[in-house]
Design a protein around this motif. Structure first.
Motif, short mmCIF file in Angstrom:
data_model
loop_
_atom_site.label_atom_id
_atom_site.label_comp_id
_atom_site.label_asym_id
_atom_site.label_seq_id
_atom_site.Cartn_x
_atom_site.Cartn_y
_atom_site.Cartn_z
N TYR A 67 15.88 -34.12 14.72
CA TYR A 67 16.05 -32.59 15.03
C TYR A 67 14.93 -32.07 15.48
O TYR A 67 15.73 -31.17 16.41
CB TYR A 67 15.37 -32.43 13.23
N ILE A 68 13.98 -32.87 15.82
CA ILE A 68 12.81 -32.31 17.28
C ILE A 68 13.37 -32.64 17.88
O ILE A 68 13.70 -31.17 19.05
CB ILE A 68 11.27 -32.86 16.46
N SER A 69 14.53 -33.32 18.11
CA SER A 69 15.11 -33.95 19.69
C SER A 69 16.22 -33.32 19.70
O SER A 69 15.54 -32.61 21.51
CB SER A 69 15.55 -34.81 19.93
N ARG A 70 17.08 -32.59 19.59
CA ARG A 70 17.95 -31.46 19.48
C ARG A 70 17.56 -30.02 19.79
O ARG A 70 17.67 -29.54 20.96
CB ARG A 70 18.96 -31.39 17.84
N ARG A 71 16.53 -30.12 18.82
CA ARG A 71 15.77 -28.69 19.08
C ARG A 71 14.70 -28.41 20.37
O ARG A 71 15.70 -27.03 21.06
CB ARG A 71 14.98 -28.09 17.49
N GLU A 72 14.18 -28.73 20.55
CA GLU A 72 13.26 -29.58 22.10
C GLU A 72 14.60 -28.67 23.11
O GLU A 72 14.12 -28.61 24.20
CB GLU A 72 12.47 -30.48 22.19
N THR A 73 15.49 -29.77 22.89
CA THR A 73 16.93 -29.46 24.51
C THR A 73 17.89 -27.80 24.02
O THR A 73 17.99 -27.57 25.19
CB THR A 73 17.60 -30.58 24.44
N GLU A 74 17.34 -27.92 22.98
CA GLU A 74 18.02 -26.58 22.76
C GLU A 74 17.29 -24.83 23.02
O GLU A 74 17.67 -23.98 23.23
CB GLU A 74 18.90 -26.68 20.84
N ILE A 75 15.86 -25.17 22.94
CA ILE A 75 14.64 -24.24 22.91
C ILE A 75 14.46 -24.19 24.40
O ILE A 75 13.21 -25.34 24.66
CB ILE A 75 13.50 -24.23 22.01
N PRO A 76 14.66 -23.69 25.14
CA PRO A 76 13.61 -23.61 26.48
C PRO A 76 12.06 -23.36 26.49
O PRO A 76 11.88 -23.04 25.21
CB PRO A 76 14.24 -22.29 27.48
N ALA A 77 12.02 -24.71 27.10
CA ALA A 77 10.18 -24.98 27.05
C ALA A 77 9.65 -23.98 27.58
O ALA A 77 9.30 -23.73 28.54
CB ALA A 77 9.74 -26.08 27.71
N SER A 78 8.73 -22.89 27.36
CA SER A 78 8.18 -22.01 28.05
C SER A 78 7.12 -22.60 28.66
O SER A 78 6.48 -23.69 28.50
CB SER A 78 7.51 -21.06 26.61
N ASP A 79 6.71 -21.49 29.63
CA ASP A 79 5.94 -22.19 30.17
C ASP A 79 4.36 -21.56 29.82
O ASP A 79 3.12 -22.42 30.06
CB ASP A 79 5.27 -21.09 31.75
N GLU A 80 3.76 -21.12 28.88
CA GLU A 80 2.13 -21.06 28.46
C GLU A 80 2.70 -21.83 27.32
O GLU A 80 2.86 -21.99 26.61
CB GLU A 80 3.02 -19.87 27.53
N LEU A 81 1.14 -22.80 28.21
CA LEU A 81 0.68 -23.72 26.96
C LEU A 81 -0.61 -23.53 26.58
O LEU A 81 -0.77 -23.41 25.50
CB LEU A 81 0.03 -25.05 28.19
N ASN A 82 -1.88 -23.08 27.48
CA ASN A 82 -2.52 -22.55 27.25
C ASN A 82 -2.99 -21.01 26.78
O ASN A 82 -3.08 -20.08 26.73
CB ASN A 82 -3.88 -22.34 28.83
N GLN A 83 -2.35 -20.54 24.73
CA GLN A 83 -2.04 -19.46 24.99
C GLN A 83 -1.44 -19.56 23.07
O GLN A 83 -0.97 -20.89 23.11
CB GLN A 83 -0.49 -18.79 24.63
N SER A 84 -2.28 -19.08 22.46
CA SER A 84 -2.07 -19.74 20.61
C SER A 84 -1.25 -18.35 20.16
O SER A 84 -0.67 -17.60 20.98
CB SER A 84 -3.60 -19.49 19.77
#
Lengths: 517, 517
Positions: free
Chosen positions: B499-516
């Motif tokens: 499920y996570i793998s699928r959703r992570e292909t569907e959801i664009p990885a945002s650039d923000e890492l260092n953010q809460s």
């Protein structure tokens, strides 16, 4: 005259006003009138079970009074006495404790600082008896009379402390045989709040009473509580000659004694919270009853020292759930008998002023407030199982007491409608900081602790990354730099000092210095 | 075979038994069944005044719902809607909240760890949402997924914690847009206790619910609470689109939402304890009512985040008397409406794990136990106003919760007569340590904290003079070295990861890492 020339005057005025604003407010808070509902953890029938069990102990196991005068007094009062053991009939006990005043006024040298005690009225008293201190540099060492004076000054200046107590720390630079005189004088001199009297021997207790007669006048002492004395029992079920003799000195002078069994739960009581309370209650009742044998109607306080013992090390433990439960339960028993109740506040075993000390102290403070205690002793400075009094912790504990004092007032509904009127003014999504009601009430609506740092980490780092110990010691130094001795009538002061001089010629100076009571 | 030769076998057996004895007991304590009388600080008529004031606010000031679906829902439900503002008639509100279950069972992956919630039944949930941690070396830094897993493991192993929560710390090494998937998986994988679900967007909330359906099965999710979601309001009187969308995802799936106004007393409420409670109560009621518009009969929890604001710095303050009073009062209001109640536990502003942190945490813990809270969130690790989660504090707070859990059981009278029988056995002046009743009962009669040091200073120095932070970090390392992952069904694990793998292909990885969040 140039602008420059008048500047110092104007600036002096501003500086004076600023200094006045910055000087710490040391006005003593009134006595606590506790509006927090008492935590009735036991049902009525459980209270009855504890009462019945205690009375069974008093009737069938008996209590040892290691003191010939007390044994004779008890015989005369109608108790069965076998050897040193006194068997107390429940009817006799109930009859005796019935004459203990449920409440009284405890006079201070400054009459504005006198306090109601009993019922919902309560007071905070700093710790006493530490053989070491952690000083203004957080160094652990033996204390001197100057250190004791410092603590009396701090007790005088912390608003939520209602007493200067007595030997907050043991002054090792004065012979132990004469120490009680200097301790009492220090309590009287550096603060005008209520104080405690030494009970380290019957003669010492009499010296304290004599000094109180000088300070307050004999008639006042005869008619009013002006000093409290603590008498510890030796659990299980023993009262010794020293304590009983001191008790007589206080009671005869109509002064209240804290009748305090010294309980190490599991070591000198059964391994059961309820049974420990039953034994402690029997012990306290036996001493409370004896105060009325000594002098009918004399004020007296239901007391105890209470910790549980670690099976791992034999060390006393505090801030534990059983201590809280026992406080709730003992409070119920004291109310059952309608006698003012003394408990201990910040007991704990941390060696430094670390988070352990904070948890232990705050847990106990919360519990004793919910328990409805009256005479809340050891309310500032206690650490390391009472082995040292910490200046830093003294200051912080005292502020915690101020916060508990505020909590005990309950919510204020007086300006409820006025405050609510701000809600439509501000409306959804608005903010209140600029609203007139906020501006008028913010300072009083929410307590702002001086010694907690709630700034951002960046601000905290810019301020020197000070942990609470360092901040508290800075605050203590500031307080001491501002200390002003409360006026003591010169004639009384001279009479007190003459009394001490006379007694110090009468009492041989003992060799022991480095020893605590 | 010589004696020597068989020694390893025998010694191996002893060593194994010793290791077993020394391994930490991580059995989860049952849910809290709180026997401490609730602290009823307000009279019945004061409760009525708060209720009436809140209803006046709802009717006349209204609440902003910044969300078109919610506004349409409210219109359909019969509320007056003007722009984004919803005016809620008290009859409508009372009718809606009446269908919220007063209590429910909150399922855990291990059915033995499922919990009753509501009434006198309560649970401890660790803190969440920290953008920093203080790690196993007490270094303050940004957290990673591994750090989050570590906290989930510790939550799994600390007996008094009843939940692994969700993002205890923010895992900065994974894109924020996909983070909720990894956080949820970590909660599910490293602990089999109850957990929380992310509400950072409606879609994220739906992902959480989908993952719960995989873990528990769709039918179970439909019929039982398996995950809680927190929705914060923006005080005063605003609910935003993100929170309302996430609320709908949870409620439609029949999962309980904590309806939590975010109160900074004095800044976004009036400068009055009572009026602040009235506004907070109105806000909570408006969201609780909306949960029932979404799905009638769906479980929901009366919540809040609550601090007061320092006029000196604008910083949030905790552990203050007003926070305790407001907890007592809000508890009364939640009971008045018969809805389970969430509060916060160890809020505080210390930058390190110093005595300030201890006072703040213990004061709040005591207060929420007396207040009778049900869902006791932020019960471990919180420091620096939530900016960091401290490993050391996490461990100590969790032990404090175990102590509060014990206190909440009240005194045990079951063996009262048996324990009392020891009193005549031992008699005046004796000691109990050798008595059979003591030997049989000591371990259970008195709580012995692992993380408090009650030894003498000499013993403490011999042990390395460790303050509580150092001792707690040693204990945390020991726990982690003993950690055993609770068995997760392999098929479910694979389905979750797919499920996570699928959703992570569907959801664009945002650039923000260092953010809460």
């Amino acid at each position: 005259m140039t602008d420059q020339a008048i500047a110092p005057t104007r600036s002096g005025g501003r500086a004076a006003r600023r200094a006045m604003r910055q000087a710490t407010d040391i006005s003593m808070l009134p006595g606590i009138h506790n509006k927090i509902p008492t935590c009735e953890i036991m049902t009525g029938s459980q209270v009855e079970r504890i009462d019945a069990a205690s009375m069974d102990i008093l009737e069938n196991v008996g209590v040892v009074f290691r003191d010939d005068i007390a044994l004779a007094d008890w015989r005369k009062a109608g108790a069965k006495v076998v050897g040193e053991r006194v068997y107390l009939d429940r009817g006799l006990v109930r009859g005796l404790i019935a004459t203990i005043p449920a409440r009284f006024t405890y006079l201070a040298r400054d009459p504005n600082k006198s306090l109601a005690l009993g019922g919902r009225d309560a007071m905070f008293v700093p710790m006493t008896g530490a053989p070491y201190l952690r000083d203004l540099d957080d160094i652990r060492r033996n204390p001197t009379l100057d250190d004791l004076a410092m603590f009396h000054k701090l007790a005088h200046m912390m608003p939520a402390l209602h007493s200067s107590a007595h030997h907050i720390v043991e002054p090792y630079d004065h012979p132990i045989s004469q120490r009680h005189l200097r301790i009492t004088y220090s309590s009287m001199k550096y603060s005008d709040k209520t104080f405690m009297g030494m009970t380290t021997s019957p003669k010492n207790a009499e010296d304290v009473i004599d000094m109180c007669r000088i300070l307050f006048g004999s008639d006042t002492v005869e008619g009013h509580p002006v000093v409290t004395g603590n008498c510890n029992g030796n659990s299980p079920l023993v009262w010794d000659e020293t304590m009983l003799g001191a008790m007589r000195a206080f009671c005869r002078a109509n002064q209240p004694v804290l009748c305090s069994p010294f309980v190490l739960g599991g070591a000198n009581t059964p391994a059961s919270v309820a049974a420990s309370v039953a034994q402690l209650n029997a012990e306290a009742l036996s001493a409370l009853a004896y105060t009325q044998v000594i002098r009918k109607g004399c004020p007296a306080i239901y007391g105890h020292y209470l910790s549980s013992v670690s099976m791992k090390s034999g060390a006393p433990m505090a801030g534990t759930p059983e201590i809280s439960l026992m406080n709730f339960m003992i409070g119920q028993m004291a109310r059952h008998y309608d006698v003012p109740w003394r408990t201990s506040n910040t007991l704990g075993g941390a060696k430094t002023f670390d988070a352990q000390a904070g948890y232990e102290s705050a847990t106990t403070l919360s519990s004793v407030m919910h328990a409805g205690a009256n005479y809340i002793w050891h309310s500032a400075g206690w650490n390391e199982a009472g082995m040292h009094c910490s200046v830093a912790k003294f200051i912080v504990d005292a502020e915690q007491c101020a916060m508990a004092h505020r909590m005990a007032q309950g919510p204020n509904f007086d300006d409820f409608d006025e405050a609510l009127a701000a809600v439509p003014d501000v409306g959804p999504g608005g903010h209140y900081l600029g609203h007139p009601h906020t501006q008028d009430n913010f300072q009083t609506a929410f307590f702002m602790p001086e010694l907690f740092d709630n700034n951002s980490i960046e601000q905290w780092q810019a301020d020197g990354a000070k942990e609470i110990t360092e901040r508290a010691l800075i605050h203590a130094r500031k307080l001491l730099s501002e200390y002003q001795e409360p006026h003591l009538d010169l004639a009384k002061d001279e009479e007190l000092r003459a009394y001490i001089s006379r007694r110090e010629t009468e009492i041989p100076a003992s060799d022991e210095l480095n020893q605590s009571y």
